[in-house]
Design an enzyme around this catalytic site. Sequence first.
Site, PDB file in Angstrom:
ATOM      1  N   MET A  30       0.853  -1.192   0.000  1.00 28.16           N
ATOM      2  CA  MET A  30       0.000   0.000   0.000  1.00 28.16           C
ATOM      3  C   MET A  30       0.891   1.245   0.000  1.00 28.16           C
ATOM      4  SD  MET A  30      -3.412  -0.949   2.079  1.00 28.16           S
ATOM      5  CE  MET A  30      -2.783  -0.741   3.719  1.00 28.16           C
ATOM      6  N   GLN A  35      12.366  -0.462   4.377  1.00 29.54           N
ATOM      7  CA  GLN A  35      13.310  -1.552   4.077  1.00 29.54           C
ATOM      8  C   GLN A  35      12.645  -2.928   4.129  1.00 29.54           C
ATOM      9  OE1 GLN A  35      16.305  -1.192   2.829  1.00 29.54           O
ATOM     10  NE2 GLN A  35      15.889   1.005   2.917  1.00 29.54           N
ATOM     11  N   GLY A  36      11.635  -3.054   4.981  1.00 29.28           N
ATOM     12  CA  GLY A  36      10.920  -4.333   5.072  1.00 29.28           C
ATOM     13  C   GLY A  36      10.316  -4.707   3.729  1.00 29.28           C
ATOM     14  N   HIS A  37       9.651  -3.738   3.078  1.00 23.04           N
ATOM     15  CA  HIS A  37       9.070  -4.012   1.754  1.00 23.04           C
ATOM     16  C   HIS A  37      10.181  -4.356   0.761  1.00 23.04           C
ATOM     17  CE1 HIS A  37       5.843  -1.082   3.174  1.00 23.04           C
ATOM     18  NE2 HIS A  37       5.140  -2.137   2.826  1.00 23.04           N
ATOM     19  N   ASP A 152       2.501  -8.719   9.560  1.00 24.99           N
ATOM     20  CA  ASP A 152       1.066  -9.001   9.515  1.00 24.99           C
ATOM     21  C   ASP A 152       0.901 -10.515   9.403  1.00 24.99           C
ATOM     22  OD1 ASP A 152       0.069  -6.228   9.448  1.00 24.99           O
ATOM     23  OD2 ASP A 152       1.267  -6.155   7.634  1.00 24.99           O
ATOM     24  N   GLN A 155      -2.481 -11.845   8.463  1.00 21.56           N
ATOM     25  CA  GLN A 155      -2.753 -11.607   7.039  1.00 21.56           C
ATOM     26  C   GLN A 155      -2.055 -12.666   6.187  1.00 21.56           C
ATOM     27  OE1 GLN A 155      -2.710  -7.664   4.873  1.00 21.56           O
ATOM     28  NE2 GLN A 155      -0.622  -8.296   4.424  1.00 21.56           N
ATOM     29  N   SER A 187       7.146  -0.124   9.738  1.00 23.02           N
ATOM     30  CA  SER A 187       5.760  -0.034   9.292  1.00 23.02           C
ATOM     31  C   SER A 187       5.567   1.302   8.608  1.00 23.02           C
ATOM     32  CB  SER A 187       4.845  -0.123  10.515  1.00 23.02           C
ATOM     33  OG  SER A 187       3.560   0.342  10.177  1.00 23.02           O
ATOM     34  N   SER A 188       4.689   1.310   7.621  1.00 24.75           N
ATOM     35  CA  SER A 188       4.379   2.574   6.949  1.00 24.75           C
ATOM     36  C   SER A 188       3.810   3.570   7.955  1.00 24.75           C
ATOM     37  CB  SER A 188       3.357   2.331   5.841  1.00 24.75           C
ATOM     38  OG  SER A 188       3.827   1.300   5.007  1.00 24.75           O
TER      39      SER A 188
HETATM   40  O1  PAF Z   1      -0.041  -5.609   3.791  1.00 24.04           O
HETATM   41  C1  PAF Z   1      -0.460  -4.736   3.007  1.00 24.04           C
HETATM   42  O2  PAF Z   1       0.218  -3.764   2.693  1.00 24.04           O
HETATM   43  C2  PAF Z   1      -1.863  -4.878   2.450  1.00 24.04           C
HETATM   44  O3  PAF Z   1      -2.713  -5.447   3.377  1.00 24.04           O
HETATM   45  C3  PAF Z   1      -1.913  -5.633   1.108  1.00 24.04           C
HETATM   46  C4  PAF Z   1      -1.470  -7.066   1.265  1.00 24.04           C
HETATM   47  C5  PAF Z   1      -1.039  -4.921   0.091  1.00 24.04           C
HETATM   48  C6  PAF Z   1      -3.349  -5.644   0.590  1.00 24.04           C
HETATM   49  O4  PAF Z   1      -3.846  -4.356   0.404  1.00 24.04           O
END
Ligand code: PAF
Length: 282
Positions: A30, A35-37, A152, A155, A187-188
């Site tokens: 999103m 750095q995590g991403h 997450d 998730q 985290s963002s």
């Molecule tokens: O973890 C996230 O950033 C969001 O929940 C995702 C998986 C991109 C879905 O919108």
Amino acid sequence: MEIFTSKKPFTDYIERQKEMGKKIGFAPTMGALHQGHLSLYKKADQENDLIIASIFVNPTQFNNPQDLEKYPRTTERDLKLLEQTGVVDAVYLPEVQDLYPDGLKSKSYDFGGLENEMEGKSRPGHFDGVGTVVEELLQQVKPDNAYFGEKDFQQLAIIEKLVENLKLPIKIHGAPIFREKNGLAMSSRNERLSSSQREASKIIHETLLKVNDWFRIITVPEINKRVKDIFDDQRGMVLEYFIIADEETLKETDFFYKGHNYRAFIVVLVNDVRLIDNLHLD
Ligand code: PAF
């Protein structure tokens, strides 16, 4: 790095890559990348030929309109960071109608009960929103491998279940939590913390480490009490929940059974910023 801002050119591109036999690795985000991403793309690069990123702030997974409104949007910076990884081949920046052609509403899913625990209780409808957008993205990107962070953790479990239920030929990979120097999970949402709040928030990870020290030494109710006491003493922080759960069912436990794996999950509000973290207990 190619940038696509609508569905048709993007899915045509994916079709061409598939015809060439490319193995696709994908991590949706999103935005407000950290750095995590970026570590997800580096991991994906080791196992795939083509790396795809997406950025879309998904309205249906926010049950709190203010949280959605305040969610950081930093697309230009994100694109630079993705470019700098040197491994991302294409970025998909869809519009709402590219993912929700029939309007912004979620499907309703059964994830075998996983959706009713923790975040499911605190954020009604959240996982239906996540499921809806992730299902659509996976259908459009058609990756061989998809990557999600363990921050997450619930998730991640739900997306594994989604792919299993839909019998999609996609392998889901979890990646370890990336932490700031002081231990705070990246985290963002950290962008919304002042520097003193960021420093104070290290107590979240420190507490999880203490829980790990107490694991199987003191009882679960006693651990729960100690965690509550720690946060009762923190100014400007509210413990939304802390639980120890079975890693498979994600159900809260009040006893450590032999042969089960457990994980501690925590959500803390630092003023109005909701910080989430977890730790496998070892
Ligand atoms: O973890 C996230 O950033 C969001 O929940 C995702 C998986 C991109 C879905 O919108």
